[in-house]
Scaffold this active site. Structure first.
Site, PDB file in Angstrom:
ATOM      1  N   LYS A 192      10.476   5.629  17.699  1.00 53.65           N
ATOM      2  CA  LYS A 192      10.256   4.225  17.328  1.00 53.65           C
ATOM      3  C   LYS A 192       8.803   3.986  16.937  1.00 53.65           C
ATOM      4  O   LYS A 192       8.501   3.351  15.930  1.00 53.65           O
ATOM      5  CB  LYS A 192      10.666   3.313  18.482  1.00 53.65           C
ATOM      6  CG  LYS A 192      10.641   1.826  18.146  1.00 53.65           C
ATOM      7  CD  LYS A 192      11.293   1.008  19.240  1.00 53.65           C
ATOM      8  CE  LYS A 192      11.386  -0.456  18.847  1.00 53.65           C
ATOM      9  NZ  LYS A 192      12.127  -1.256  19.845  1.00 53.65           N
ATOM     10  N   GLU A 198       6.454  13.805  23.659  1.00 51.32           N
ATOM     11  CA  GLU A 198       7.424  14.895  23.674  1.00 51.32           C
ATOM     12  C   GLU A 198       7.979  15.139  22.274  1.00 51.32           C
ATOM     13  O   GLU A 198       8.080  16.286  21.819  1.00 51.32           O
ATOM     14  CB  GLU A 198       8.573  14.589  24.647  1.00 51.32           C
ATOM     15  CG  GLU A 198       8.161  14.403  26.090  1.00 51.32           C
ATOM     16  CD  GLU A 198       7.931  12.941  26.446  1.00 51.32           C
ATOM     17  OE1 GLU A 198       8.055  12.609  27.636  1.00 51.32           O
ATOM     18  OE2 GLU A 198       7.629  12.136  25.535  1.00 51.32           O
ATOM     19  N   ARG A 252      18.040   2.766  23.378  1.00 47.82           N
ATOM     20  CA  ARG A 252      19.397   3.126  23.799  1.00 47.82           C
ATOM     21  C   ARG A 252      20.461   2.377  23.008  1.00 47.82           C
ATOM     22  O   ARG A 252      21.657   2.601  23.214  1.00 47.82           O
ATOM     23  CB  ARG A 252      19.560   2.883  25.295  1.00 47.82           C
ATOM     24  CG  ARG A 252      19.245   1.470  25.763  1.00 47.82           C
ATOM     25  CD  ARG A 252      19.056   1.445  27.278  1.00 47.82           C
ATOM     26  NE  ARG A 252      18.639   0.158  27.788  1.00 47.82           N
ATOM     27  CZ  ARG A 252      17.396  -0.287  27.767  1.00 47.82           C
ATOM     28  NH1 ARG A 252      16.429   0.445  27.224  1.00 47.82           N
ATOM     29  NH2 ARG A 252      17.091  -1.474  28.279  1.00 47.82           N
ATOM     30  N   GLU A 337      19.162   2.482  32.702  1.00 47.67           N
ATOM     31  CA  GLU A 337      17.907   1.997  32.136  1.00 47.67           C
ATOM     32  C   GLU A 337      17.995   0.506  31.827  1.00 47.67           C
ATOM     33  O   GLU A 337      17.004  -0.215  31.930  1.00 47.67           O
ATOM     34  CB  GLU A 337      17.549   2.782  30.872  1.00 47.67           C
ATOM     35  CG  GLU A 337      16.141   2.496  30.365  1.00 47.67           C
ATOM     36  CD  GLU A 337      15.670   3.489  29.332  1.00 47.67           C
ATOM     37  OE1 GLU A 337      15.181   4.573  29.726  1.00 47.67           O
ATOM     38  OE2 GLU A 337      15.787   3.209  28.123  1.00 47.67           O
ATOM     39  N   HIS A 368      38.042  20.467  40.048  1.00 49.14           N
ATOM     40  CA  HIS A 368      37.804  21.623  40.910  1.00 49.14           C
ATOM     41  C   HIS A 368      36.369  21.654  41.416  1.00 49.14           C
ATOM     42  O   HIS A 368      35.893  22.692  41.877  1.00 49.14           O
ATOM     43  CB  HIS A 368      38.137  22.903  40.147  1.00 49.14           C
ATOM     44  CG  HIS A 368      39.572  22.956  39.720  1.00 49.14           C
ATOM     45  ND1 HIS A 368      40.578  23.405  40.554  1.00 49.14           N
ATOM     46  CD2 HIS A 368      40.177  22.569  38.571  1.00 49.14           C
ATOM     47  CE1 HIS A 368      41.737  23.311  39.917  1.00 49.14           C
ATOM     48  NE2 HIS A 368      41.525  22.821  38.719  1.00 49.14           N
TER      49      HIS A 368
END
Length: 506
Positions: A192, A198, A252, A337, A368
């Protein structure tokens, strides 16, 4: 909050807790009453909340809570493009990206979408040379949404092989490198602000990889997806390959914007448009449907009953479809969030639990692993089962038949239980679940599933009086990481010892 709001919550806390078996015995129409369907052109989705403890009386009191919370007005404001994120003084216009919202925002989104469409079609037509692979780097919503949609829809006939990389751990990027030919690879950088450390670190390493492998103009292989196009230009991206999106689009909720570029590249524009159209169908239902017939709102009633009234600390999601294996991860961010807050939208402390911990997995694998706790453990865990009537494979139909039988059997077993004289073999039952059953898992359905959960999350927030559109809780760790990188700061003894051990002490 208003006295009416507090009184509505107090009234909800007074309800008795009949068993699920008793609820079905008392009302032969229960399945029809607590099941709803959304039509999506050629198919649709069935939502069955009958195996939850919702009752007519609870629905009535939750409807009163919605009125006291100003739900109708908050919903109107969101679709009108008005401020619904007071801490940042922003609108939340993700629905406008798929054609439902404030007219000016819908028009702006359509223009940006046309720009992306032309670029996607140019790539498919060979205007950028041969393109077999796309490495998409982002983080949070800039990666989770594209990864989910590409995995769900791009398995069979992907036009371009897409690899979504979010982790700063270099192993993740090296895995993408190993799967791609640098001569036929594009790089999409999704940020953005175009400053996310990162993402930009991964992007630079991807550029270095292209250059080291003989690509003459690595920067010419970059597509920027950002709300800060000027930053992308500074970084060296050609402005004709920058796909902007509006500042009012939160991470998001951004897959509907240019962040969806890798999805469109993978599956083609026609299917990407169907993906948007499926979400828009949910938008119109959520905007126009009143009361408990509103399916995302009804889901929120169930969520809040268990989290707020019954004290359930988690909510589990199990997709009985390999193509939705990333859905629990996606919902973790969307729900936790958005609604993992400790203050109201007015800044006051909340007076009860907010978002439960969202977790889950894929059936039948999870049966399982974690289902022992769900059937016989001491925790109350409401569960959503999600499945498709149509299979996603071309193998013997026995595969899909067994898959669906297991899905439905788990809901039935959780509800019914089984008594035994041997306590270790006794199942208490009366454990709630909901089932979301899709006719097929096509682009419209995947879009609708995501939009349904977006609006469910918003409805939960309004009924708790909190703001789902900010996320300041993610910032503090980032700030401390920057201080560590800069050096000269003192931290607690444990952190100092860890930094020294890893060779990071300033």
């Amino acid at each position: 909050m208003s006295e009416a709001f507090k009184a509505a919550w107090a009234q909800l806390a007074k309800h008795s807790d009949p068993t699920l078996a008793d609820l079905f015995a008392a009302d032969p129409q229960r399945v029809d009453k607590f099941t709803g369907r959304l039509e999506l052109g050629e198919g649709g989705i069935l939502f069955d909340w009958s195996k939850t403890h919702l009752t007519d009386a609870l629905i009535a009191d939750f409807t009163a809570l919605a009125e006291a919370a100003g739900f109708d007005e908050m919903r109107r404001r969101m679709f009108a493009g008005e401020v619904v994120n007071p801490t940042e003084n922003r609108a939340a216009e993700h629905s406008a990206l798929r054609g439902v919202g404030r007219e000016a925002s819908v028009e702006e989104a359509a223009a940006l979408r046309e720009r992306m469409k032309l670029l996607v079609q140019a790539i498919h037509d060979g205007a950028l040379g041969e393109v077999k692979h796309l490495i998409h780097v982002g983080i949070g919503g800039s990666a989770l949404g594209p990864a989910l949609a590409v995995d769900a829809l791009g398995r069979d006939l992907a036009l371009v092989d897409v690899h979504v990389v979010s982790n700063i751990d270099g192993v993740a990027l090296e895995e993408a490198f190993a799967a791609c030919d640098p001569q036929t690879t594009l790089l999409a950088v999704a940020s953005k602000t175009f400053t996310t450390i990162e993402t930009m670190t991964n992007a630079q390493s991807a550029l270095d990889w292209l250059a080291a492998n003989g690509v003459a103009d690595p920067a010419g292989r970059v597509i920027a997806l950002t709300a800060a196009p000027e930053k992308a230009v500074e970084w060296g991206v050609d402005e004709t390959r920058i796909l902007p999106f509006a500042e009012s689009v939160g991470g998001r909720y951004s897959i509907w914007s240019s962040i969806g570029f890798p999805v469109a590249v993978a599956i083609g524009w026609e299917d990407f448009q169907a993906f948007l159209d499926g979400a828009a169908a949910v938008d119109r239902h959520f905007r126009d449907t009143a009361g408990a017939a509103n399916l995302p709102l009804r889901a929120a009633f169930s969520d809040l009953y268990y989290a707020r009234i019954k004290g359930a600390e988690t909510r589990a999601v199990f997709a009985y479809d390999e193509r939705l294996g990333l859905l629990p991860d996606y919902l973790q961010q969307l729900e936790m969030e958005s609604n993992g807050k400790s203050v109201t939208a007015e800044g006051d402390p909340v007076d009860g639990p907010t978002a439960p911990i969202t977790w889950g997995g894929v059936g039948t694998d999870a049966q399982h692993a974690v289902f022992q706790l769900l059937h016989q453990g001491t925790h109350l865990v409401p569960i959503d089962f999600i499945a498709s009537i149509a299979p996603g494979d071309a193998l013997d139909p026995a595969h899909h038949r067994i898959l669906l039988m297991n899905c439905f059997a788990q809901g039935a077993a959780l509800m019914a239980g089984k008594q035994s004289e041997d306590p270790a073999r006794s199942y208490p039952g009366n454990r709630p679940s909901a089932t979301i059953l899709c006719d097929d898992l096509d682009p419209a359905t995947v879009g609708a599933l995501i939009a349904f959960h977006e609006h469910r999350t918003f409805a939960n927030a309004v009924l708790m009086g909190i703001n789902p559109f900010d996320q300041f809780g993610v910032e503090l760790g980032k700030e401390i990481a920057k201080k560590i990188e800069k050096g000269g700061e003192q931290f607690d003894p444990s952190t100092e010892a860890l930094l020294a051990k890893a060779g990071l002490a300033g």
